[in-house]
Design a protein around this motif. Sequence first.
Motif, short mmCIF file in Angstrom:
data_model
loop_
_atom_site.label_atom_id
_atom_site.label_comp_id
_atom_site.label_asym_id
_atom_site.label_seq_id
_atom_site.Cartn_x
_atom_site.Cartn_y
_atom_site.Cartn_z
N THR A 187 45.90 19.88 75.73
CA THR A 187 45.04 18.90 76.40
C THR A 187 44.43 19.54 77.64
OG1 THR A 187 46.84 17.99 77.71
CG2 THR A 187 46.53 17.07 75.53
N PHE A 188 43.34 18.95 78.12
CA PHE A 188 42.60 19.55 79.23
C PHE A 188 43.02 18.93 80.57
CE2 PHE A 188 38.70 20.39 76.25
CZ PHE A 188 39.43 21.38 75.61
N SER A 229 42.89 13.94 76.69
CA SER A 229 43.60 14.32 75.48
C SER A 229 43.03 13.53 74.30
CB SER A 229 45.10 14.03 75.65
OG SER A 229 45.79 14.40 74.49
N SER A 237 40.26 22.27 71.13
CA SER A 237 41.18 23.27 71.68
C SER A 237 41.68 24.20 70.58
CB SER A 237 42.38 22.60 72.37
OG SER A 237 43.36 22.19 71.44
N TYR A 249 41.23 29.14 80.68
CA TYR A 249 41.30 27.67 80.74
C TYR A 249 40.56 27.09 81.94
CZ TYR A 249 44.67 29.04 77.29
OH TYR A 249 45.24 29.65 76.21
N LYS A 334 45.50 23.77 81.18
CA LYS A 334 45.85 23.06 79.94
C LYS A 334 47.27 22.53 80.03
CE LYS A 334 47.66 27.19 77.75
NZ LYS A 334 48.74 27.17 78.71
#
Length: 400
Positions: A187-188, A229, A237, A249, A334
């Motif tokens: 997830t970012f 997410s 991703s 990232y 991330k």
Amino acid sequence: MKQIIIIGGGAAGFFCASNLDEKKYSITILEQNSDVLQKVKISGGGRCNVTHACFDPRELVQFYPRGNKELLSVFTKFQPGDTMEWFDQRNVPLKIENDNRTFPESNSSQTIINTFLNETQKKNVKVNTKCTVKEIEKQDEKYIVRTNSGDFEADYIVYTTGSSPKSLKIVENLGHKIVPLVPSLFTFNIKDELLKDLPGTSFENAGISIPKLKTEESGPLLITHWGLSGPAVLKISAWEAISLAQLKYNFEIEVNFVSIPMEDAEEAFQNFKQNNPKKSIGQSKIFDITNRFWQKILEISKVDLNKQVANISGKEMQKILENLCQKKFQVTGKSTFKDEFVTAGGIDLKEINFKNMSSKLLPNFYIAGEVLNIDAVTGGFNFQACWSEGWLIAQDLNEL
């Protein structure tokens, strides 16, 4: 009786063992942890996402960022329909959910684990836990597997260790080429005023793009404590795992929270304005998003919530729509997706014969599962690759 040593007591190793002919072989599984099938246990929040109801191999391979070409022939021999039938024959009915993810009807991963334990017990498979492989030596026609609990001799090796760096080092020492590991499915991390105080807010279908990589994805999106997410983020991703690692990232994304083009959003806004001129903008339900999120959009667009829709200026409308349909965020890291850790990278696929999952470099040596440079998006696809590959190995060994 010929000896098969399966190194790694996970999905691929157990599925292979469950399909081997025990009259022909003496079978041993070596697992370094104290428990076998750990990923199966935690998958799908403990329900075990066994596979995905996609029965056309050509369609199925589209879910694998790495390995899609190679898996096509594998899936023509054993695909999700075969997996469902395999479990059905062992009195484990599976159910298909609305998004095609497939789970045991019991909603418990323990059902799947017990099935494998029963199958392998019936076949007298020896399972050695807390058994760490240190190296493998080729000696004449056999392999010597050196472990912390002594040496094992094998006529055939089935290597299904998952993607730990140590296990990759062992096959690298035997001559295999390793593609460096990078995380896939993450997830970012984003710090942004728009996302603050809104964790748990979800969007049924959002568009997300990474302008620098000229790539885009769409799907459900979720605001978390750390950023963004949900399937849209996880998919992008996975497909861009290697490029995003190269960017360390740190990159910009653009999000369209309503997944409709700017012009269409503008038209919807204008229509609403004509039909509801007296409504306050804060209470206006123009788009399919939560009230809290809509009010946050107005807040960061610096628009008074009490203002009547008729009085929203063209400039204000542009600002609102930009934040809704073209919002730019800076990603600054991330977070790995739950415990279902998936990596891109592993043994180079050019060195594998996908007719039977054997090594092209080592005789009587088979490789399957996450140790290969194969990975998929979330939804039961990574397990399906393990089942199909493990099945192919068992068929090949049974026919020797």
